[in-house]
Design a protein around this motif. Structure first.
Motif, PDB file in Angstrom:
ATOM      1  N   LYS A  25     107.226   1.325 -35.074  1.00 37.04           N
ATOM      2  CA  LYS A  25     106.303   0.256 -35.394  1.00 37.04           C
ATOM      3  C   LYS A  25     105.684   0.540 -36.819  1.00 37.04           C
ATOM      4  O   LYS A  25     105.303  -0.356 -37.364  1.00 37.04           O
ATOM      5  N   SER A  49     113.972  -3.458 -29.373  1.00 34.76           N
ATOM      6  CA  SER A  49     113.514  -4.954 -28.621  1.00 34.76           C
ATOM      7  C   SER A  49     112.178  -4.801 -28.674  1.00 34.76           C
ATOM      8  O   SER A  49     111.619  -6.195 -28.509  1.00 34.76           O
ATOM      9  N   GLY A  52     110.539  -5.133 -32.671  1.00 26.93           N
ATOM     10  CA  GLY A  52     111.174  -6.383 -33.531  1.00 26.93           C
ATOM     11  C   GLY A  52     112.127  -6.145 -34.503  1.00 26.93           C
ATOM     12  O   GLY A  52     112.513  -5.197 -34.756  1.00 26.93           O
ATOM     13  N   ASP A  53     112.373  -7.256 -35.255  1.00 28.14           N
ATOM     14  CA  ASP A  53     113.511  -7.081 -36.316  1.00 28.14           C
ATOM     15  C   ASP A  53     113.554  -6.228 -37.207  1.00 28.14           C
ATOM     16  O   ASP A  53     114.504  -5.506 -37.583  1.00 28.14           O
TER      17      ASP A  53
END
Ligand SMILES: NC(=O)c1ccc[n+]([C@@H]2O[C@H](COP(=O)([O-])OP(=O)(O)OC[C@H]3O[C@@H](n4cnc5c(N)ncnc54)[C@H](OP(=O)(O)O)[C@@H]3O)[C@@H](O)[C@H]2O)c1
Length: 223
Positions: A25, A49, A52-53
């Protein structure tokens, strides 16, 4: 911010996965390690997931993960620890290696720290791989809190011990991803003998008060 390429050995378990989630993150590149590359890939998918991208998370067998990283974080149970470290001796040589391993026993009176021939799990790694750059850190963070939605675990501190300045600096910097502050330099690697079994006290408190306790140091000028 300095970013690192970090292998989480045992990263399919709750502690490794939780740390990997926080580091990913914050923009670090993560390789989840496992005895099974399939389990590692699955854990990497779970983490990516949630992040995020932008997440840079992959999975591999433990040796491949350790080989391809700059920093190796050991998040395996103490049972089987020495055998695992022996098997990764070549990949850990010369690298920054951080251990959050807590060698604990449990009996009818509750949790307790095990007496180890090397003094601590971190020192066991140093004996097996003398040229690894060792630090002990992240022993007192709950896996549940790490995997939670809470943005930062800013009510906690991370205590870092080690004899290698580079390894300590990496662990201190990585702590920012979790608490939002630097980890605290708690002294020499041999103090892992105090930090690792301290977790038995936290587990005892958790059971008594039905909480997930952590460590916060008073008397420092916190940011
Ligand atoms: N859970 C916590 O809240 C917490 C908090 C602070 C510190 N810690 C410490 O962090 C470490 C990991 O905790 P955890 O709860 O995540 O443990 P865990 O779920 O029991 O084990 C983590 C992973 O280690 C691998 N593993 C299990 N036995 C192994 C063996 N004999 N040899 C090599 N790999 C093995 C497994 O991955 P594969 O089967 O995929 O290889 C497993 O998913 C422990 O030392 C613990 O004391 C845990």
């Amino acid at each position: 911010m300095t970013t690192y390429k970090i292998a989480l050995i045992g990263g399919t378990g709750p502690q490794g996965k939780g740390l990997a989630y926080r580091f990913a993150k914050a923009g670090h590149a993560i390789i989840i390690g496992s005895r099974s590359s399939e389990r590692a890939h699955q854990a990497a998918i779970d983490i990516a997931s949630r992040v995020g991208d932008a997440a840079q998370v992959s999975g591999a067998d433990n040796a491949t993960a350790a080989e391809s990283a700059d920093v190796v974080l050991l998040a395996v149970p103490y049972d089987g620890h020495a055998v695992l470290v022996e098997s990764l001796r070549a990949q850990l040589a010369g690298k920054v290696v951080i251990s959050c391993v807590n060698p604990l026993g449990f009996d009818k009176r509750g949790p307790y720290g095990l007496d180890l021939a090397d003094g601590s799990a971190a020192e066991e790694v140093q004996r097996i791989v003398p040229d690894a750059k060792l630090a002990g850190a992240f022993h007192h963070l709950s896996a549940v809190n790490l995997w939670s939605e809470t943005e930062l675990l800013d009510h906690e501190d991370v205590l870092v011990c080690g004899d290698d300045d580079e390894a300590k600096t990496v662990a201190i910097n990585l702590t920012r991803a979790i608490t939002g502050r630097d980890g605290i330099d708690a002294g020499a690697l041999r103090l892992a003998r105090q930090l690792e079994p301290l977790t038995a006290v936290l587990i005892s408190i958790n059971k008594r008060y039905k909480v997930r306790s952590g460590i916060r140091i008073a008397g420092l000028e916190h940011e």
